[in-house]
Design a protein around this motif. Structure first.
Motif, PDB file in Angstrom:
ATOM      1  N   ARG A 415      29.777 -21.102  28.768  1.00 28.95           N
ATOM      2  CA  ARG A 415      28.347 -21.199  29.039  1.00 28.95           C
ATOM      3  C   ARG A 415      27.769 -19.836  29.417  1.00 28.95           C
ATOM      4  O   ARG A 415      26.672 -19.471  28.985  1.00 28.95           O
ATOM      5  CB  ARG A 415      28.096 -22.206  30.162  1.00 28.95           C
ATOM      6  CG  ARG A 415      28.358 -23.652  29.781  1.00 28.95           C
ATOM      7  CD  ARG A 415      28.369 -24.560  31.005  1.00 28.95           C
ATOM      8  NE  ARG A 415      27.103 -24.493  31.715  1.00 28.95           N
ATOM      9  CZ  ARG A 415      26.043 -25.252  31.431  1.00 28.95           C
ATOM     10  NH1 ARG A 415      26.127 -26.126  30.447  1.00 28.95           N
ATOM     11  NH2 ARG A 415      24.937 -25.147  32.109  1.00 28.95           N
ATOM     12  N   ALA A 416      28.498 -19.082  30.205  1.00 23.54           N
ATOM     13  CA  ALA A 416      27.999 -17.772  30.621  1.00 23.54           C
ATOM     14  C   ALA A 416      27.885 -16.825  29.432  1.00 23.54           C
ATOM     15  O   ALA A 416      26.915 -16.061  29.327  1.00 23.54           O
ATOM     16  CB  ALA A 416      28.924 -17.183  31.685  1.00 23.54           C
ATOM     17  N   MET A 417      28.866 -16.854  28.525  1.00 24.25           N
ATOM     18  CA  MET A 417      28.777 -15.994  27.343  1.00 24.25           C
ATOM     19  C   MET A 417      27.610 -16.407  26.454  1.00 24.25           C
ATOM     20  O   MET A 417      26.910 -15.561  25.892  1.00 24.25           O
ATOM     21  CB  MET A 417      30.090 -16.050  26.564  1.00 24.25           C
ATOM     22  CG  MET A 417      31.249 -15.342  27.247  1.00 24.25           C
ATOM     23  SD  MET A 417      32.667 -15.027  26.154  1.00 24.25           S
ATOM     24  CE  MET A 417      33.102 -16.694  25.656  1.00 24.25           C
ATOM     25  N   THR A 418      27.389 -17.716  26.326  1.00 28.14           N
ATOM     26  CA  THR A 418      26.271 -18.190  25.517  1.00 28.14           C
ATOM     27  C   THR A 418      24.950 -17.704  26.092  1.00 28.14           C
ATOM     28  O   THR A 418      24.087 -17.176  25.369  1.00 28.14           O
ATOM     29  CB  THR A 418      26.291 -19.725  25.455  1.00 28.14           C
ATOM     30  OG1 THR A 418      27.541 -20.158  24.912  1.00 28.14           O
ATOM     31  CG2 THR A 418      25.159 -20.242  24.591  1.00 28.14           C
ATOM     32  N   ALA A 419      24.796 -17.873  27.395  1.00 24.43           N
ATOM     33  CA  ALA A 419      23.570 -17.402  28.030  1.00 24.43           C
ATOM     34  C   ALA A 419      23.448 -15.890  27.917  1.00 24.43           C
ATOM     35  O   ALA A 419      22.346 -15.351  27.726  1.00 24.43           O
ATOM     36  CB  ALA A 419      23.550 -17.830  29.498  1.00 24.43           C
ATOM     37  N   GLY A 420      24.574 -15.171  28.015  1.00 23.48           N
ATOM     38  CA  GLY A 420      24.534 -13.725  27.918  1.00 23.48           C
ATOM     39  C   GLY A 420      24.032 -13.246  26.569  1.00 23.48           C
ATOM     40  O   GLY A 420      23.291 -12.256  26.489  1.00 23.48           O
ATOM     41  N   ARG A 421      24.384 -13.924  25.511  1.00 23.07           N
ATOM     42  CA  ARG A 421      23.891 -13.537  24.186  1.00 23.07           C
ATOM     43  C   ARG A 421      22.377 -13.681  24.105  1.00 23.07           C
ATOM     44  O   ARG A 421      21.694 -12.829  23.529  1.00 23.07           O
ATOM     45  CB  ARG A 421      24.560 -14.403  23.117  1.00 23.07           C
ATOM     46  CG  ARG A 421      26.050 -14.174  22.982  1.00 23.07           C
ATOM     47  CD  ARG A 421      26.638 -15.055  21.898  1.00 23.07           C
ATOM     48  NE  ARG A 421      28.075 -14.890  21.802  1.00 23.07           N
ATOM     49  CZ  ARG A 421      28.827 -15.492  20.889  1.00 23.07           C
ATOM     50  NH1 ARG A 421      28.264 -16.289  20.011  1.00 23.07           N
ATOM     51  NH2 ARG A 421      30.131 -15.294  20.861  1.00 23.07           N
ATOM     52  N   VAL A 422      21.880 -14.774  24.664  1.00 20.66           N
ATOM     53  CA  VAL A 422      20.428 -14.990  24.635  1.00 20.66           C
ATOM     54  C   VAL A 422      19.715 -13.944  25.487  1.00 20.66           C
ATOM     55  O   VAL A 422      18.675 -13.405  25.098  1.00 20.66           O
ATOM     56  CB  VAL A 422      20.090 -16.418  25.116  1.00 20.66           C
ATOM     57  CG1 VAL A 422      18.590 -16.627  25.154  1.00 20.66           C
ATOM     58  CG2 VAL A 422      20.750 -17.443  24.208  1.00 20.66           C
ATOM     59  N   ILE A 423      20.275 -13.658  26.654  1.00 19.25           N
ATOM     60  CA  ILE A 423      19.659 -12.650  27.529  1.00 19.25           C
ATOM     61  C   ILE A 423      19.652 -11.291  26.837  1.00 19.25           C
ATOM     62  O   ILE A 423      18.653 -10.561  26.879  1.00 19.25           O
ATOM     63  CB  ILE A 423      20.420 -12.577  28.870  1.00 19.25           C
ATOM     64  CG1 ILE A 423      20.236 -13.880  29.651  1.00 19.25           C
ATOM     65  CG2 ILE A 423      19.941 -11.397  29.706  1.00 19.25           C
ATOM     66  CD1 ILE A 423      21.135 -14.007  30.866  1.00 19.25           C
ATOM     67  N   GLU A 424      20.731 -10.943  26.155  1.00 19.99           N
ATOM     68  CA  GLU A 424      20.761  -9.666  25.449  1.00 19.99           C
ATOM     69  C   GLU A 424      19.703  -9.611  24.359  1.00 19.99           C
ATOM     70  O   GLU A 424      19.022  -8.602  24.178  1.00 19.99           O
ATOM     71  CB  GLU A 424      22.137  -9.431  24.841  1.00 19.99           C
ATOM     72  CG  GLU A 424      22.260  -8.060  24.183  1.00 19.99           C
ATOM     73  CD  GLU A 424      23.426  -7.953  23.230  1.00 19.99           C
ATOM     74  OE1 GLU A 424      23.895  -6.837  23.005  1.00 19.99           O
ATOM     75  OE2 GLU A 424      23.848  -8.995  22.699  1.00 19.99           O
ATOM     76  N   ALA A 425      19.557 -10.708  23.611  1.00 21.48           N
ATOM     77  CA  ALA A 425      18.571 -10.729  22.532  1.00 21.48           C
ATOM     78  C   ALA A 425      17.150 -10.611  23.064  1.00 21.48           C
ATOM     79  O   ALA A 425      16.293  -9.980  22.444  1.00 21.48           O
ATOM     80  CB  ALA A 425      18.722 -12.011  21.715  1.00 21.48           C
ATOM     81  N   GLY A 426      16.879 -11.197  24.230  1.00 21.68           N
ATOM     82  CA  GLY A 426      15.518 -11.186  24.750  1.00 21.68           C
ATOM     83  C   GLY A 426      15.214 -10.053  25.704  1.00 21.68           C
ATOM     84  O   GLY A 426      14.086  -9.540  25.739  1.00 21.68           O
ATOM     85  N   GLU A 427      16.222  -9.615  26.487  1.00 26.31           N
ATOM     86  CA  GLU A 427      15.965  -8.645  27.544  1.00 26.31           C
ATOM     87  C   GLU A 427      16.755  -7.357  27.394  1.00 26.31           C
ATOM     88  O   GLU A 427      16.439  -6.362  28.060  1.00 26.31           O
ATOM     89  CB  GLU A 427      16.275  -9.269  28.912  1.00 26.31           C
ATOM     90  CG  GLU A 427      15.513 -10.562  29.192  1.00 26.31           C
ATOM     91  CD  GLU A 427      15.905 -11.186  30.520  1.00 26.31           C
ATOM     92  OE1 GLU A 427      16.196 -10.422  31.469  1.00 26.31           O
ATOM     93  OE2 GLU A 427      15.956 -12.430  30.602  1.00 26.31           O
ATOM     94  N   GLY A 428      17.810  -7.347  26.579  1.00 34.61           N
ATOM     95  CA  GLY A 428      18.581  -6.136  26.398  1.00 34.61           C
ATOM     96  C   GLY A 428      19.969  -6.227  26.978  1.00 34.61           C
ATOM     97  O   GLY A 428      20.355  -7.209  27.627  1.00 34.61           O
TER      98      GLY A 428
END
Length: 716
Positions: A415-428
């Protein structure tokens, strides 16, 4: 190679040569070499002046009475009387013909695969055997053990009681296996190849299929008279053979064998009974059938799959949802001592099994939800739909957690890796790395290395993210976790480079890269399932998993060591177009940075083609921008027959812009998402407004809701 069996053949021919009837019965599992032994016997008999009559049964022969015998004696004269011939008359005609043949010299009759023979053939063999007792006649009959038809077995039992000799073909010894491999490849096999071949369990046919399949699929490298295994992935031939073996079982025995695969190669009857919700006594017929068929063998108090390769192929052949459900059900089985032994530091819901690299005992619903979320989010990011990715991503719970908490369970890491991908795409990259650090993802890989197999490309993503944020230490933790997976040993493909080189760590990965990984629906494996060489299941379902993990390891290590050879290997051998494109992009960027611009541009162009093949427009757009920075401009629009006005007149790019704007995005946000300029977004909006005859974003939103529920694949 079969000294005992060939000695029995010599004795058979000696007895028949002296005018005495002799019979040799050969039992063996499928592929044990029965047909090859008959061929060797025929060669020796012909050299000694024997007449030969060779026949064999096939599955459809059961519809044609006496076909195996009639095919063996195809020189028998046709009956002159056109009236239908009785079975007794046909057998008598066969006897008379055999008498005439034996008048000219001794005769060897070989009948192969009598487990497929029709009842009339078996009856005729029994009759002819009795009516020709003192003749220069040698019989060699073979049957495959196991299966549900016992008629051939009863015939063999009867003939044995009347003096026939009976042999069971066992597995080839190790030295014979080495000789077979060397003969097939015309090269000396190295220890790694022989270790892989040992998974055939000495079964000649399985061994030949394995070696031929590996050679056909380019998994064996021959140089200097030596043969080396370069990819420990089960070839398609082995998967087909395993499925054929299963198809010969009854429905109950097949289900038992398939379910038992998730327990590991060796398992207890009690465990498989509990897994199937039955008592061992109820499973006894199915277990006996699987044992007789040669799929299973008894070893002390446990059962084991006789051939490691078949076990791995059957396991890989299970549909992934079923395999995952069975695995989690197996994980809930009680320990032999009745207690659930926990790994040190594991919380009440997570028995990690870290030593084996297994997924641990996470509740099935929780783990399945995490996996499903990862797949949905990765697919949304790949097609460039950040809004859908945001809606499907797990919440960032780390910001609300107390500073002291239990170690993350396996599903927490996913779950943390999944959220991390989204955060990277949206925030860097920075915020994404902060999230992964708060969730303790990198450290947790030591306890849950198998999560890197859920989506092999995530290993390279974790390395790239750590290097981009200057955290070399955490990047190395990914390498350590990969080394702990049995499917990717030190001799794996990722070890292409020995010495690190290239630019500083802060330049590793994609410059300004916020790309995402393709969602691949993969599950983690227990240590047994990975097996000694990994589970290669691929092309077929699951068939390429070991290769995918090996390529992912090469990709991650290539980033860590700035090794173009490892990246090139990953770009060549990754299991899907997106992963190959991802490695090719990293290779191209590395080559451009190290002064090999021509080769770098070529690799970037291959990566762009791969992203387009994988329908990953956002990655393709980012790569076009990078190519423009290198002075390479590509026309990437396409033409299609469209109306002049209306929703269907929009190009793919205009369609994507429309949907993003309809979701409330500003021109700048759309530009950043599509890797184009703000002015280009404004231009597309003017074209959209003109084609749709509208004047506001509100009208555009209304039309978008009416015409579509989400973005379609984009081809820029």
């Amino acid at each position: 190679m079969r000294a005992r069996e060939l000695a029995a053949v010599a004795e058979l021919l000696d007895r028949a040569g002296t005018g005495e009837r002799a019979t040799l019965l050969i039992d063996g599992e499928p592929g044990a070499g029965k047909t090859t032994l008959l061929a060797r016997a025929a060669e020796r008999a012909a050299a000694r002046g024997f007449g030969l009559a060779a026949g064999g049964a096939e599955e459809l022969d059961r519809l044609i009475p006496l076909n195996p015998l009639l095919s063996a004696f195809d020189d028998i004269p046709a009956e002159g009387d056109p009236a239908p011939e009785s079975m007794e008359a046909r057998v008598e005609r066969l006897r008379i013909h055999m008498e005439k043949r034996m008048a000219a010299g001794p005769l060897l009759v070989t009948l192969d695969d009598l487990h497929w023979a029709d009842p009339a053939t078996l009856m005729a063999v029994r009759t002819l055997h009795c009516r020709l007792p003192s003749r220069p006649l040698a019989w060699m009959l073979t049957r495959t053990t196991g299966g549900r038809d016992r008629a051939a077995e009863r015939l063999f039992d009867l003939l044995e009681r009347h003096g026939a000799r009976r042999l069971a073909l066992g597995p080839l010894p190790d030295d014979a296996v080495a000789r077979v491999v060397a003969e097939l490849l015309r090269a000396r096999p190295d220890p790694g190849l022989l270790a892989f071949a040992s998974g055939a369990g000495g079964n000649p046919f399985l061994l030949v299929e394995l070696v031929d399949g590996l050679r056909d699929e380019g998994a064996i490298e021959i140089a200097g008279g030596r043969a080396r295994l370069v990819s420990p992935v089960l070839p398609r031939r082995v998967h087909v053979l395993a499925r054929h073996r299963l198809d010969r079982l009854s429905r109950e025995a097949r289900h038992l064998v398939e379910a038992a695969t998730v327990l590991g190669r060796t398992f207890s009857p009690g465990d498989v009974a509990e897994l199937l919700g039955a008592s061992p006594a109820m499973l006894l017929p199915a277990l006996e059938e699987a044992l007789e068929a040669g799929l299973l063998a008894a070893t002390g108090d446990a059962l084991t799959f006789r051939h490691e390769l078949v076990w791995r192929a059957v396991l890989a052949g299970l549909p992934r949802p079923l395999r995952l459900a069975l695995r989690h059900q197996a994980e809930r089985l009680p320990e032999p001592n009745g207690e659930s032994e926990r790994a040190p530091g594991a919380d009440a819901t997570d028995r990690t099994g870290a030593a084996a690299g297994g997924p641990g005992r996470v509740p099935v619903t929780r783990l399945n939800a995490s996996l499903a979320s990862a797949v949905r989010v990765a697919a949304a990011l790949r097609r460039g739909d950040l809004r859908a990715a945001l809606s499907g991503a797990p919440a960032d719970r780390s910001r609300r957690r107390p500073p002291v908490r239990a170690r993350p369970a396996a599903d927490d890491v996913i779950r943390a890796m999944t959220a991390g991908r989204v955060i990277e795409a949206g925030e860097g990259a920075g915020p994404a790395m902060d999230h992964l650090v708060r969730e303790d993802v990198y450290s947790a890989l030591a306890r849950h290395p198998w999560v890197l197999a859920v989506e092999p490309a995530c290993a390279a993503w974790l390395v790239r993210l750590a290097l981009r944020t200057g955290d070399r230490e955490r990047a190395e933790l990914v390498r350590t976790a990969l080394d702990r997976l049995p499917g990717d040993g030190p001799a794996g493909a990722g070890q292409a480079g020995d010495e690190p080189g290239g630019p500083g760590d802060d330049d590793a990965g994609h410059a300004g890269d916020d790309r995402t990984e393709e969602g691949r629906d993969r599950a983690g494996r227990t240590g047994d399932e990975w097996g000694r060489h990994g589970d290669g299941d691929a092309g077929q379902e699951g068939d390429g998993r070991a290769a995918a993990l090996s390529a992912a390891a090469a990709h991650a290590r290539g980033l860590l060591d700035h090794d173009p050879r490892a990246l090139a290997l990953a770009a060549e051998r990754a299991a899907d177009p997106w992963s190959r494109a991802s490695a090719a992009e990293d290779l191209g960027l590395l080559l451009c940075r190290t002064g090999e611009r021509v080769a770098g541009i070529e690799s970037l162009n291959r990566a762009l083609a791969g992203y387009e093949e994988a329908a990953a427009p956002r990655d393709a757009a980012r790569l076009r921008r990078r190519l423009r920075q290198e002075g390479v401009r590509r026309r990437h629009w396409s033409y299609a027959d469209r109306p002049v006005t209306g929703w269907d007149s929009l190009t793919d790019t205009e369609h994507t812009v429309s949907l993003l704007v309809a979701q409330g995005w500003t021109n700048r946000q759309v530009a950043e998402q599509m890797f184009i300029s703000v002015h280009t977004v404004a231009f597309h909006l003017r074209q959209i407004f003109r084609k749709l005859d509208i004047r506001s974003r509100v009208e555009l939103t209304r039309l978008a809701v009416e015409h579509t529920a989400g973005p379609r694949p984009v081809s820029h």
